[in-house]
Write a protein that holds these residues in place. Sequence first.
Motif: not given
Length: 187
Positions: A58-75
């Motif tokens: 959404s803006y320069d330098g934005q860090e991605p959401v942790d993909p491991k957490l997305l996999a663990k919490w939301f499948g």
Amino acid sequence: RKGCYKLGDKEVVQIKSHGMTKKHSTVIDSEGKIRAYVVTPKKGLTKGESYVLKTVPSYDGQEPVDPKLLAKWFGMEKDLKLYGFAKIESKKTGMSTGTAKYSIVDGAEDKFKLLYEAEKLGSMNLHCIVRSAEGDAVATASMAGMTFYFTVNAAEGVDLAAVLLTGQCTFSPDGATAGALAGAGVT
């Protein structure tokens, strides 16, 4: 198709729920491309907090959401790289009333700018008004009689997916079930 929103006979957006316990939703455009993901890390009986994630920052330098957490919490897929785009805060204000606020990321991880506010009016069926941050009505949703079909009227130029997600959150604080409104046959 289930979860589709139509403008006349043309499908314009689909909101599709995935999973039972580890759930998330996808927002799909008229060409079948996934445009956003919706996850709900905070949910309860009376309030919830959902996030809209996209594949581009959404803006320069934005860090991605942790993909491991997305996999663990939301499948979600472990190699999926997603960035915060918007937040939806919802609250039940009574037995049949509720509110929701849709805010977009505004240049920093925890900084958001209000875009839409929705209010579910007290009734047995769904009657919802979505307003801009300035207070102007930009959309309404209603269900006539004992049907499973909703009618959504939206002003020209609004972000239809944002309006639909915000309206849905007024009667279900769990934004990850965003397909519920669509699954009920919204046309």
